[in-house]
Design a protein around this motif. Structure first.
Motif, short mmCIF file in Angstrom:
data_model
loop_
_atom_site.label_atom_id
_atom_site.label_comp_id
_atom_site.label_asym_id
_atom_site.label_seq_id
_atom_site.Cartn_x
_atom_site.Cartn_y
_atom_site.Cartn_z
N LEU A 56 -139.02 -1.75 -10.92
CA LEU A 56 -138.00 -2.33 -11.79
C LEU A 56 -137.04 -1.27 -12.33
O LEU A 56 -136.13 -1.59 -13.08
N GLY A 57 -137.29 -0.02 -11.98
CA GLY A 57 -136.41 1.04 -12.42
C GLY A 57 -136.90 1.77 -13.66
O GLY A 57 -136.18 2.57 -14.24
N MET A 58 -138.13 1.47 -14.08
CA MET A 58 -138.66 2.20 -15.24
C MET A 58 -138.97 3.65 -14.85
O MET A 58 -139.42 3.91 -13.73
N THR A 59 -138.75 4.56 -15.80
CA THR A 59 -139.24 5.91 -15.59
C THR A 59 -140.75 5.88 -15.77
O THR A 59 -141.28 4.92 -16.34
N ALA B 245 -145.15 -1.79 -9.86
CA ALA B 245 -144.21 -2.84 -10.24
C ALA B 245 -143.24 -2.33 -11.30
O ALA B 245 -142.06 -2.64 -11.28
N ALA B 246 -143.75 -1.54 -12.23
CA ALA B 246 -142.89 -1.00 -13.28
C ALA B 246 -141.86 -0.04 -12.69
O ALA B 246 -140.68 -0.10 -13.02
N ARG B 247 -142.31 0.82 -11.78
CA ARG B 247 -141.36 1.73 -11.12
C ARG B 247 -140.33 0.95 -10.33
O ARG B 247 -139.14 1.29 -10.31
N SER C 222 -144.95 1.28 -21.96
CA SER C 222 -144.92 -0.17 -22.17
C SER C 222 -145.82 -0.98 -21.26
O SER C 222 -146.06 -2.15 -21.53
N ILE C 223 -146.30 -0.40 -20.18
CA ILE C 223 -147.13 -1.19 -19.26
C ILE C 223 -148.57 -0.66 -19.19
O ILE C 223 -149.52 -1.42 -19.33
N PRO D 117 -150.55 -0.04 -23.15
CA PRO D 117 -150.96 -1.25 -23.88
C PRO D 117 -152.18 -1.92 -23.26
O PRO D 117 -153.01 -2.49 -23.96
N GLN E 148 -141.58 5.43 -19.41
CA GLN E 148 -141.43 4.04 -19.88
C GLN E 148 -142.58 3.17 -19.39
O GLN E 148 -143.12 2.35 -20.13
#
Lengths: 283, 236
Positions: B136-139, B132-134, B146-147, B150, B142
Motif C-alpha cells: 500500500l506504500g507504507m514505509t 500488504a502494508a508495504r 500501525s500494523i 498493534p 509506518q
C-alpha cells in the motif's frame, strides 16, 4: 508521456531463490486499460513475478518502469511512492486482522496519503460500496467470509488510486461458491478501464477479460498472445494443452464463467459482454 | 509456638510492611516501563534490522540474561552509577540512589527478556501483514507502527504478565543495596521482633496480593483489547 508508453514495464527480470532461477529474464509491459493474464503450472514463477513487479520480492537484476520512468529501487522513498501507484491483491487477502473492514481501507489513506480521518472515512465507505460491502464496514476480518475479505482487500487497494493492479490468484483460496462475487468485482474493474495483471487458474473467466494470455513455465514466459489465438482448437499451443488439462480436472466447461455471475450479491451485476461467450466456446 | 503472639506481631507490623508497597510498586513500574521502552525497539531491530544491529541486540540480550540481577545491582550501585553521578553535570540528580540502581538493573534485565517476548509475538504474525502494508506504500516504520505492533503487543500480553510476576519477585533483591521495599522492611522488623516466620508470612501475602492484582489487571486488558475473532482458544 505518449499514448503508447506502457503504464508498467518490466525488463529482463531475474530472480534466484535458493539456487533456483525462479525468474529467467522475464520482460513484459502493459498499456493503459489493458488486462494481461498470467497462467501456468504452480512453481512457474507467476507469483514471484507479480511480487517482483512492486519490489515486495526484490529482483536480482532487471528494471521496472512506471509510465516510462525507471523505478529507483535503492531509494526507499521512491519505492513507497511507486507502490502506492501499484495495487496488489494477494491470494490469502492479507487483511489487517486488528482493523475493521472500514479501517483496513482507511489506514493507508491516512498514514500514506496523509488524508484527514473524515476524508479517509468518506473515501473508504465509497470504496466498500463499490465492492458491495457498505453494510459490512464495521466487521472485522474474522467475521467476514473469504469472498468478502477479498473484496475488502480490493477496496483497500482501489482507495489508493492505483495506476495498475496486480492480482495474485485472487480466488484460489476461496470456496467455490464464493469465487463468483470476487470475479464480478474484477470484471467490473476491467470494464471500468483498470489496468490489470492477473495470475489465475480461472481460465474461461480470464479469457473473457484478457487482452493477452501470458503462459509461464519454469520462470520463463513460454507463450503469449490473445486468448482466442492461444486457446483456439488445434492451436497446438502449450497454453491450450495446459488449459484443457485444468478444465478437465476442475470440470470447468463453457458454463463456468456464468456460475460466477450467479453467486454475486447483486450490487454490480449486469456485465454479460459479448466477447465472453465467444471465448468460452473456444474452450 | 504461641500463635496469638505471632498473629499480633504480624498485625502490628502490617502498616510498616505496607509502607514498602510504594517502593516495590515504584521499582516494578519503573522497571517494566524501562523494559518495555527498550524491549520493543530491541525486538523490532532483531526482526527487521540490518545484520550488524541484529548481532548487537543478540549480544545485549545474552549479556543481561546471563548476569544475575544481584550482581548487576552491585555493578550499577557501587560501580557504574556511582561513577556516572561523579561526572560534572550529573551530580545531585539522584543517579547514585539505591532506587535508581535497582530500576536500572531490573529494567535492563527485563528489557532483554521482554525483547524476546515481543520478538516471538512479531514473528508469530503472518508475513503477509507486512507485505500488504508495504504494497500500500507504507514505509517499514509506518507498517511496524500501525500494523505489526498493534497486533504483536496484543499477542504479547500473556507473556508480559508473566514477566511482571517474575520481576515483582526479583524486585525483592533491591533490599541488598538498601531500597526500603517490602523485603527490606520484613528483615528489619523480623530482627527487632524476633518473629521471622510471621513476618515472612506477611511479606509473602503482600507479594502474592501484588502479583494477583497485576496479573488480573493484565488479563482484563488482554480481554479488553482482544481482536474480534480471536477467542481464548485462538484465532477462528
Amino acid at each position: 508521456m505518449s499514448e503508447a508508453t506502457p503504464i508498467l514495464e518490466a525488463r529482463s527480470l531475474v530472480k534466484i531463490l535458493g539456487g533456483n532461477r525462479v525468474l529467467e529474464n522475464v520482460s513484459l509491459d502493459i498499456g493503459r486499460g489493458r488486462v494481461k493474464v498470467l497462467i501456468g503450472p504452480s512453481g512457474a514463477g507467476k507469483s514471484t513475478l507479480l511480487q517482483c513487479l512492486n519490489f515486495l520480492i526484490p529482483p536480482d537484476s532487471g528494471h521496472i518502469l512506471l509510465e516510462g520512468r525507471e523505478v529507483e529501487k535503492t531509494s526507499k522513498r521512491e519505492l513507497c511512492a511507486f507502490r502506492q501507484q501499484v495495487g496488489m491483491i494477494f491470494q490469502d487477502f492479507n487483511l489487517f486482522d486488528h482493523l475493521s473492514a472500514l479501517e483496513n481501507v482507511r489506514v493507508a489513506l491516512m498514514k500514506v496519503k496523509g488524508m484527514s480521518k473524515l476524508e479517509a472515512t468518506e473515501r473508504a465507505v465509497a470504496e466498500l460500496k463499490r465492492v458491495g460491502l457498505a453494510d459490512k464496514a464495521t466487521l472485522y476480518p474474522a467475521n467476514l467470509s473469504g469472498g468478502q475479505k477479498q473484496r475488502v482487500a480490493i477496496a483497500r487497494a482501489l482507495a489508493m488510486d492505483p495506476k495498475v493492479m496486480l492480482l495474485d490468484e485472487p480466488t484460489s483460496a476461496l470456496d467455490p461458491e464464493l469465487i463468483g462475487e470476487v470475479l464480478t468485482v474484477i470484471r467490473d474493474l476491467a470494464q471500468a478501464g483498470m489496468t490489470m495483471i492477473l495470475a489465475t487458474h480461472q481460465i474461461s473467466f480470464s479469457a473473457s477479460l484478457a487482452d493477452e494470455f501470458i503462459f509461464m513455465e519454469r520462470g520463463r514466459i513460454v507463450e503469449q498472445g490473445s486468448p482466442a489465438d492461444l486457446l483456439a482448437r488445434g492451436a497446438q499451443s502449450r497454453t491450450q494443452a495446459f488449459c484443457s488439462k485444468i478444465s478437465e480436472l476442475t470440470g470447468e466447461s463453457g458454463q463456468s464463467g456464468q456460475s460466477g455471475e450467479s453467486g454475486q450479491s447483486g450490487e454490480s451485476g449486469q456485465s454479460g459482454e459479448s466477447g465472453k461467450a465467444g471465448a468460452e466456446r473456444r474452450l | 509456638m504461641d500463635f496469638s503472639v505471632a498473629f499480633n506481631a504480624a498485625r502490628e507490623s502490617l502498616p510498616y510492611m505496607l509502607g514498602g508497597v510504594g517502593w516495590t510498586a515504584g521499582l516494578i513500574i519503573g522497571a517494566m516501563l524501562l523494559g518495555l521502552t527498550l524491549g520493543v525497539p530491541l525486538a523490532v531491530t532483531q526482526v527487521y534490522g540490518p545484520r550488524p544491529l541484529r548481532r548487537m541486540v543478540a549480544v545485549y540480550v545474552w549479556l543481561f540474561r546471563g548476569i544475575p540481577i544481584l550482581v548487576q545491582l552491585y555493578i550499577f550501585y557501587f560501580g557504574l552509577l556511582a561513577w556516572l553521578s561523579s561526572l560534572p553535570g550529573l551530580t545531585g540528580i539522584g543517579l547514585d540512589s539505591p532506587f535508581t540502581a535497582a530500576v536500572a538493573s531490573l529494567g535492563l534485565t527485563s528489557s532483554a527478556y521482554q525483547s524476546q517476548i515481543f520478538r516471538g509475538a512479531i514473528q508469530s504474525l503472518p508475513a503477509g501483514q507486512l507485505k500488504a502494508a508495504r504494497a500500500l506504500g507504507m514505509t517499514d516504520a509506518q507498517a511496524i507502527r500501525s500494523i505489526i505492533l498493534p497486533q504483536a503487543l496484543r499477542l504479547a500480553i500473556p507473556a508480559w504478565s508473566n514477566e511482571y510476576s517474575i520481576l515483582l519477585k526479583d524486585s525483592a533483591l533491591a533490599f541488598t543495596i538498601g531500597v526500603v521495599e517490602i523485603m527490606a522492611r520484613m528483615r528489619s522488623i523480623a530482627s527487632t521482633t524476633h518473629e521471622p516466620v510471621s513476618m515472612s508470612f506477611v511479606a509473602g501475602i503482600i507479594f502474592f496480593a501484588l502479583t494477583w492484582i497485576g496479573v488480573k489487571g493484565l488479563t482484563l486488558l488482554e480481554n479488553k483489547v482482544r481482536i474480534a475473532g480471536y477467542t481464548r482458544q485462538g484465532a477462528v
